[in-house]
Design an enzyme around this catalytic site. Structure first.
Site, short mmCIF file in Angstrom:
data_model
loop_
_atom_site.label_atom_id
_atom_site.label_comp_id
_atom_site.label_asym_id
_atom_site.label_seq_id
_atom_site.Cartn_x
_atom_site.Cartn_y
_atom_site.Cartn_z
N CYS A 1 -51.63 -23.68 -32.22
CA CYS A 1 -52.41 -24.26 -30.81
C CYS A 1 -53.92 -24.05 -30.70
O CYS A 1 -53.63 -23.08 -31.30
CB CYS A 1 -51.59 -23.75 -29.83
N GLU B 1 -53.17 -35.52 -36.11
CA GLU B 1 -52.58 -34.83 -36.80
C GLU B 1 -51.02 -34.87 -35.34
O GLU B 1 -51.32 -34.73 -33.89
CB GLU B 1 -52.66 -32.88 -36.22
#
EC number: 2.1.1.-
Length: 336
Positions: free
Chosen positions: A328, A86
């Site tokens: 995150c 990703e």
């Protein structure tokens, strides 16, 4: 895509045995413009033939692209062997973007707060596979990309050579054209590679994921603490700071775990005399094992940090893209 995509101009010139000027023209076409190799201008056919003969075709295919409500965009990309990674496009000031890149497919470190760690490690990426992530994002963007953070899937310092090769390609004036000072490489604390990085004098910003200053707490959150304990890690950070100046330390805040007065005091003792920039960020509940602090807990921790780390910058990081698993600690190669 070509495997030579991961080469900056100088490396391409050496590997292909061509002039630096020709290498710059080729890099400018393939990386700077995202165009085919044969579109390079003012390069003799024999030179293009030589470069093409060295290159092995590769593929990086977009599987999915999802937009979070705050403007973050997550790209799910598939490599030629089926491994998935990703990249995340991060909006900045409505004028430009930073891109978060993956260095590995999955991760072997198994941090308790990170969805990528739950995947395990499929493999490390080649330099061209890292650079190609940025090209996918750039082709989809109307704003300029002015920064890169190696904070996606994987531990960059367990794929050291490919990450550095990609970083130099991205800051090549003929290639990615990103200021090297705006490229950040984050590590969970692979001490020998931090020391090597410092000794080699690279220009990119070093970030270290700390997350606890009490060894048993860090060990519970980050198994890497077993192999590279805090005292060794902080020595390596101190060495880097002595040569390069302030080091950014990332600190994932987990309610009731690492945000107490004792944690702030331990940070003060551990980091005494080292110029650091502390970036606290609330944990994203990707694994279901932790929860973020509320505002009262954060405010108390911030005040304690200010007392224990006087004069050191403490800048809370915004955690964006949560609703589309672009934040995150949330990258897990999911399609939705």
């Amino acid at each position: 895509m070509l495997h030579l995509l991961g080469q900056d101009s100088r490396a391409l010139a050496r590997k292909a045995g061509i002039s630096l000027e020709d290498a710059r023209r080729i890099t400018g076409a393939v990386i700077g413009r995202g165009a085919p190799l044969r579109s390079a201008r003012n390069v003799r056919r024999a030179v293009l033939d030589r470069v093409e003969a060295l290159a092995t075709p590769g593929e990086l295919r977009r599987v999915a692209c999802t937009d979070a409500k705050d403007g973050f965009r997550r790209y799910l990309l598939e490599l030629g062997d089926g491994a998935r990674v990703e990249a995340v496009r991060i909006p900045l000031f409505d004028t430009h973007h930073t891109v978060c890149l993956s260095s590995q497919a999955g991760c072997a470190l198994g941090c308790s707060f990170c969805a990528t760690g739950a995947l395990g490690l499929a493999r490390s990426l080649r330099a061209w596979e890292i650079v190609a992530q940025l090209l996918h994002v750039r082709a989809d963007s109307t704003r300029p990309i002015t920064g890169v953070v190696f904070m996606g899937q994987g531990e960059p310092f367990l794929n050291y050579d490919a990450v550095l090769e990609a970083a130099y390609t991205l800051c090549d004036p003929a290639g990615g054209r990103i200021d090297g000072r705006r490229i950040s490489i984050s590590t969970a604390g692979v001490v020998p590679m931090i020391r090597r990085y410092t000794a080699e004098g690279h220009k990119f910003r070093l970030c270290v994921s700390l997350n606890a200053a009490i060894p048993w707490k860090r060990r519970a959150l980050m198994p890497i603490e077993e192999g590279f304990p805090l005292d060794e890690l902080v020595d390596a950070v101190r060495e880097h700071a002595a040569q390069r100046g302030r080091v950014t330390l990332e600190y994932v805040m987990i309610a009731g775990v690492n945000t107490g007065d004792e944690d702030a005091a331990a940070l003060g003792r551990l980091l005494a005399g080292i110029p650091v920039r502390l970036n606290p960020i609330a944990v994203n509940d990707a694994t279901g094992r932790h929860r973020p602090p509320d505002e009262a807990e954060w405010n108390a921790f911030r005040d304690a940090l200010a007392r224990e780390l006087p004069g050191q910058p403490i800048v809370r990081r915004y955690s964006g893209g949560q609703d589309e698993h672009a934040a995150c600690g949330m990258l897990s190669s999911r399609t939705r």
